[in-house]
Scaffold this active site. Structure first.
Site, PDB file in Angstrom:
ATOM      1  N   THR A 188       0.175 -25.934  68.559  1.00 42.00           N
ATOM      2  CA  THR A 188      -0.601 -24.718  68.923  1.00 42.00           C
ATOM      3  C   THR A 188      -2.020 -24.623  68.674  1.00 42.00           C
ATOM      4  O   THR A 188      -2.578 -25.982  68.562  1.00 42.00           O
ATOM      5  CB  THR A 188       0.086 -23.510  67.860  1.00 42.00           C
ATOM      6  OG1 THR A 188      -0.466 -22.287  68.361  1.00 42.00           O
ATOM      7  CG2 THR A 188      -0.506 -23.702  66.363  1.00 42.00           C
ATOM      8  N   GLY A 196       7.745 -24.661  62.826  1.00 41.04           N
ATOM      9  CA  GLY A 196       7.805 -23.359  62.921  1.00 41.04           C
ATOM     10  C   GLY A 196       9.230 -23.040  62.816  1.00 41.04           C
ATOM     11  O   GLY A 196      10.074 -23.979  62.850  1.00 41.04           O
ATOM     12  N   ASP A 197       9.323 -21.613  62.824  1.00 42.33           N
ATOM     13  CA  ASP A 197      10.812 -21.012  62.627  1.00 42.33           C
ATOM     14  C   ASP A 197      11.728 -21.628  61.534  1.00 42.33           C
ATOM     15  O   ASP A 197      12.804 -21.394  61.833  1.00 42.33           O
ATOM     16  CB  ASP A 197      11.467 -21.387  64.271  1.00 42.33           C
ATOM     17  CG  ASP A 197      10.701 -21.028  65.283  1.00 42.33           C
ATOM     18  OD1 ASP A 197      10.043 -20.066  65.331  1.00 42.33           O
ATOM     19  OD2 ASP A 197      10.816 -21.677  66.369  1.00 42.33           O
ATOM     20  N   THR A 234      10.150 -15.505  72.039  1.00 38.50           N
ATOM     21  CA  THR A 234      10.465 -15.646  73.617  1.00 38.50           C
ATOM     22  C   THR A 234      11.810 -15.692  73.750  1.00 38.50           C
ATOM     23  O   THR A 234      12.223 -15.744  75.082  1.00 38.50           O
ATOM     24  CB  THR A 234       9.667 -17.050  74.135  1.00 38.50           C
ATOM     25  OG1 THR A 234      10.459 -18.060  72.985  1.00 38.50           O
ATOM     26  CG2 THR A 234       8.556 -17.091  73.955  1.00 38.50           C
ATOM     27  N   GLY A 239      11.992 -19.771  58.800  1.00 37.85           N
ATOM     28  CA  GLY A 239      12.426 -18.776  57.997  1.00 37.85           C
ATOM     29  C   GLY A 239      11.399 -18.155  57.063  1.00 37.85           C
ATOM     30  O   GLY A 239      11.848 -17.773  56.121  1.00 37.85           O
ATOM     31  N   LYS A 240      10.193 -18.344  57.658  1.00 35.70           N
ATOM     32  CA  LYS A 240       8.997 -17.925  56.410  1.00 35.70           C
ATOM     33  C   LYS A 240       9.029 -16.551  56.284  1.00 35.70           C
ATOM     34  O   LYS A 240       8.548 -16.160  55.066  1.00 35.70           O
ATOM     35  CB  LYS A 240       7.734 -18.581  57.000  1.00 35.70           C
ATOM     36  CG  LYS A 240       7.502 -19.916  57.206  1.00 35.70           C
ATOM     37  CD  LYS A 240       6.033 -20.212  57.864  1.00 35.70           C
ATOM     38  CE  LYS A 240       5.975 -19.741  59.055  1.00 35.70           C
ATOM     39  NZ  LYS A 240       6.806 -20.496  60.159  1.00 35.70           N
ATOM     40  N   SER A 290      17.364 -20.261  50.563  1.00 34.52           N
ATOM     41  CA  SER A 290      17.836 -19.169  51.053  1.00 34.52           C
ATOM     42  C   SER A 290      19.170 -19.463  51.782  1.00 34.52           C
ATOM     43  O   SER A 290      19.388 -20.455  52.504  1.00 34.52           O
ATOM     44  CB  SER A 290      16.874 -18.800  52.283  1.00 34.52           C
ATOM     45  OG  SER A 290      17.316 -17.899  53.088  1.00 34.52           O
ATOM     46  N   GLN A 334       3.603 -20.325  62.477  1.00 40.19           N
ATOM     47  CA  GLN A 334       3.943 -21.790  62.809  1.00 40.19           C
ATOM     48  C   GLN A 334       4.339 -22.696  61.601  1.00 40.19           C
ATOM     49  O   GLN A 334       4.699 -22.354  60.687  1.00 40.19           O
ATOM     50  CB  GLN A 334       2.974 -22.228  63.720  1.00 40.19           C
ATOM     51  CG  GLN A 334       2.661 -21.499  64.923  1.00 40.19           C
ATOM     52  CD  GLN A 334       2.025 -20.216  65.059  1.00 40.19           C
ATOM     53  OE1 GLN A 334       0.813 -20.426  64.437  1.00 40.19           O
ATOM     54  NE2 GLN A 334       2.508 -19.204  65.460  1.00 40.19           N
ATOM     55  N   GLY A 384       6.871 -15.222  65.211  1.00 41.68           N
ATOM     56  CA  GLY A 384       7.936 -14.016  65.187  1.00 41.68           C
ATOM     57  C   GLY A 384       8.715 -14.029  63.913  1.00 41.68           C
ATOM     58  O   GLY A 384       9.308 -15.192  63.341  1.00 41.68           O
ATOM     59  N   HIS A 385       8.596 -12.964  62.839  1.00 41.03           N
ATOM     60  CA  HIS A 385       9.132 -13.133  61.833  1.00 41.03           C
ATOM     61  C   HIS A 385      10.354 -12.029  61.947  1.00 41.03           C
ATOM     62  O   HIS A 385      10.278 -10.919  62.247  1.00 41.03           O
ATOM     63  CB  HIS A 385       7.959 -12.612  60.715  1.00 41.03           C
ATOM     64  CG  HIS A 385       6.953 -13.622  60.361  1.00 41.03           C
ATOM     65  ND1 HIS A 385       5.977 -13.434  59.807  1.00 41.03           N
ATOM     66  CD2 HIS A 385       7.117 -14.978  60.820  1.00 41.03           C
ATOM     67  CE1 HIS A 385       5.121 -14.623  59.583  1.00 41.03           C
ATOM     68  NE2 HIS A 385       6.106 -15.519  60.354  1.00 41.03           N
TER      69      HIS A 385
HETATM   70  P1  IMP Z   1       1.390 -21.491  71.755  1.00 41.50           P
HETATM   71  O1  IMP Z   1       1.020 -21.325  70.370  1.00 41.50           O
HETATM   72  O2  IMP Z   1       1.965 -20.349  72.322  1.00 41.50           O
HETATM   73  O3  IMP Z   1       0.010 -21.875  72.333  1.00 41.50           O
HETATM   74  O4  IMP Z   1       2.467 -22.531  71.827  1.00 41.50           O
HETATM   75  C1  IMP Z   1       2.242 -24.001  71.560  1.00 41.50           C
HETATM   76  C2  IMP Z   1       3.225 -24.526  70.789  1.00 41.50           C
HETATM   77  O5  IMP Z   1       3.640 -23.963  69.768  1.00 41.50           O
HETATM   78  C3  IMP Z   1       4.717 -24.445  71.769  1.00 41.50           C
HETATM   79  O6  IMP Z   1       5.470 -25.620  71.685  1.00 41.50           O
HETATM   80  C4  IMP Z   1       5.443 -23.065  71.314  1.00 41.50           C
HETATM   81  O7  IMP Z   1       6.768 -23.115  71.171  1.00 41.50           O
HETATM   82  C5  IMP Z   1       4.958 -23.492  69.706  1.00 41.50           C
HETATM   83  N1  IMP Z   1       4.911 -22.212  68.830  1.00 41.50           N
HETATM   84  C6  IMP Z   1       3.886 -21.307  68.718  1.00 41.50           C
HETATM   85  N2  IMP Z   1       4.396 -20.466  68.000  1.00 41.50           N
HETATM   86  C7  IMP Z   1       5.543 -21.036  67.249  1.00 41.50           C
HETATM   87  C8  IMP Z   1       6.220 -20.173  66.382  1.00 41.50           C
HETATM   88  O8  IMP Z   1       5.901 -19.191  65.708  1.00 41.50           O
HETATM   89  N3  IMP Z   1       7.326 -20.797  65.994  1.00 41.50           N
HETATM   90  C9  IMP Z   1       7.733 -21.946  66.643  1.00 41.50           C
HETATM   91  N4  IMP Z   1       7.204 -22.689  67.572  1.00 41.50           N
HETATM   92  C10 IMP Z   1       5.980 -21.935  67.978  1.00 41.50           C
END
Ligand code: IMP
Length: 431
Positions: free
Chosen positions: A242, A13-14, A304, A16-17, A416, A227, A41-42
């Site tokens: 997740t 995840g993260d 977060t 930069g999608k 990018s 993600q 989070g985008h």
């Molecule tokens: P949850 O999806 O909130 O249950 O989190 C489970 C795991 O996925 C944790 O390690 C989070 O930090 C990670 N996670 C969930 N959504 C994202 C995302 O959009 N980007 C990066 N990590 C994510």
């Protein structure tokens, strides 16, 4: 030219999608989310103005695009309405004609968030995942155990009240007696959701039927993953994942459609690796270079605010990700963050107790013990900001990309080079 493009994260995840989705939305009619929730989070920067969206597809910032949220997404209705209000304030128009929410999507209720936070905060508790505490896991659990509350239930008051009351007994027992956390009030919650139901109504639709018609008409569809593959509930670094499927195959399920036959899967990878939350991360750098990547790349969670763990690019994980998701095409982001670093390392394989490892083992504990083996490539000094064509890329960046292509069998579509919408080098056209 494909009718569909699925964009997913190729790492944790993260990647930069949001930026890549935003780029392809220029040519798409519809942008659809099919899994996850507001754990995503985008961050988008358009004309120097930053917008962060968690639930509504980032395509909404293009006035021509319609945005769908499929049944595979777990929806916190308050966040949905907050984002609508932020978009309205920002002057984004015709939202009721452009955003549709599946009536089959499961709702994230207050007790899901309370449970998520209680589990993560449990003193002395093992098994902390480092979740976003947005209630994602508990909401998907309720879906699987058939206790979930869906968007359609909001419009059947007696069924809604009964479902919520039944859930409350169990959730409050868990919250109070097991986790020692405050219980939730059922009356307040029912009242709150009555109001939410009214405000949500204009956006609720049978998304599966709507999208099927659009696909039959030949509309161009962008499927926006959240993600990344390595956080997939089955194929990620379980249990540090997740609770949804993050692979492109989820696009069909999470929207209730047959995706166009000629759909291209694009995996987005960062030029290095990052991860938030717990779990193994073989190329993690706990040194000055890790710190440099975090500061130069602004590696703090869009959801977060947590600092992201940073490390070198890991081709074992990228190749694994490509295999389980069936991707051959990649976009790479944040190449600009590597500018000015003399030597760049890329992990090609791991060693574990004298054995070479070339793929992700199912036993996650092995992954925390492996030693990454690197090849070192010369870096580039040039600032990439103004570069718009492949021919103008610094030689060492071209070599870096070629190295990845050769080792993975992937083909790059986009590079990018900055946060802004314009900071993109198009190598192959997708649409
Ligand atoms: P949850 O999806 O909130 O249950 O989190 C489970 C795991 O996925 C944790 O390690 C989070 O930090 C990670 N996670 C969930 N959504 C994202 C995302 O959009 N980007 C990066 N990590 C994510």
């Amino acid at each position: 030219m494909p009718q569909g493009v699925v964009i997913i994260g190729g790492q944790w995840g993260d990647e930069g999608k949001g930026k890549i989705v935003d780029y392809y939305t220029m040519k798409a009619d519809l942008v659809c989310r099919f899994q996850g929730g507001n754990n995503a989070g985008h961050t988008l920067v358009v004309d120097g103005k930053q917008t962060i969206l968690h639930l509504i597809p980032s395509g909404i910032l293009h006035p021509h695009a319609r945005c769908l949220i499929g049944s595979g997404v777990v929806v916190d209705p308050e966040i949905f309405l907050q984002e609508i209000s932020v978009l309205k304030k920002a002057g984004v128009s015709k939202l009721e004609e452009r955003i549709f929410l599946s009536d089959r999507a499961h709702l994230i209720m207050d007790y899901h968030k309370s449970l998520d936070a209680a589990r993560e905060g449990r003193k002395g508790g093992s098994g902390k995942i480092g979740t976003t505490k947005r209630g994602i896991g508990p909401a998907y659990e309720d879906r699987a155990s058939r206790r979930g509350v869906r968007v359609a239930d909001l419009y059947n008051e007696s069924a809604f009240t009964e479902k919520v009351k039944n859930n409350f007994e169990e959730k409050n027992f868990l919250l109070e007696k097991y986790y020692g956390a405050p219980a939730c009030s059922v009356e307040k919650l029912i009242e709150k959701y009555r109001e939410i139901a009214k405000q949500l109504k204009p956006y609720v639709k049978d998304v599966s039927a709507y999208l099927s018609d659009e696909i039959n008409k030949g509309s161009k569809i962008l499927f926006e993953g959240a993600q990344g593959v390595l956080l997939d509930v089955d194929y990620g670094t379980y249990p540090y994942v997740t609770s949804s499927h993050t692979l492109p195959s989820q696009a069909a399920l999470g929207l209730g459609v047959r995706i166009p036959v000629d759909t291209l899967f694009i995996g987005v990878i960062k030029a290095y690796s990052t991860r938030v939350g717990e779990g193994p991360f073989p190329t993690e750098l706990n040194d000055a270079m890790g710190e440099k990547l975090r500061e130069t790349g602004h590696e703090y969670g869009a959801t977060t605010g947590r600092p992201r763990r940073c490390g070198w690019l890991d081709l074992v994980s990228v190749k694994y990700s490509m295999r389980v998701s069936g991707m051959k095409n990649l976009a790479i982001t944040k190449a600009d963050v590597l500018s000015g670093i003399d030597e760049l390392k890329i992990c090609t394989h791991y060693m574990h107790k004298g054995q070479r490892i070339d793929t992700f083992p199912a036993d996650t504990s092995i992954l925390s013990e492996v030693t990454p083996v690197y090849e070192t490539l010369p870096g580039w000094k040039e600032d990439l900001k103004g570069i718009r064509t492949a021919n103008d890329m610094p030689k060492n960046l071209v070599n870096y990309l070629k190295f990845i292509e050769e080792k993975t069998g992937a083909r790059f579509h986009l590079v990018s080079t900055g946060a802004g919408r314009e900071a993109v080098i198009n190598i192959h056209d997708a649409f």
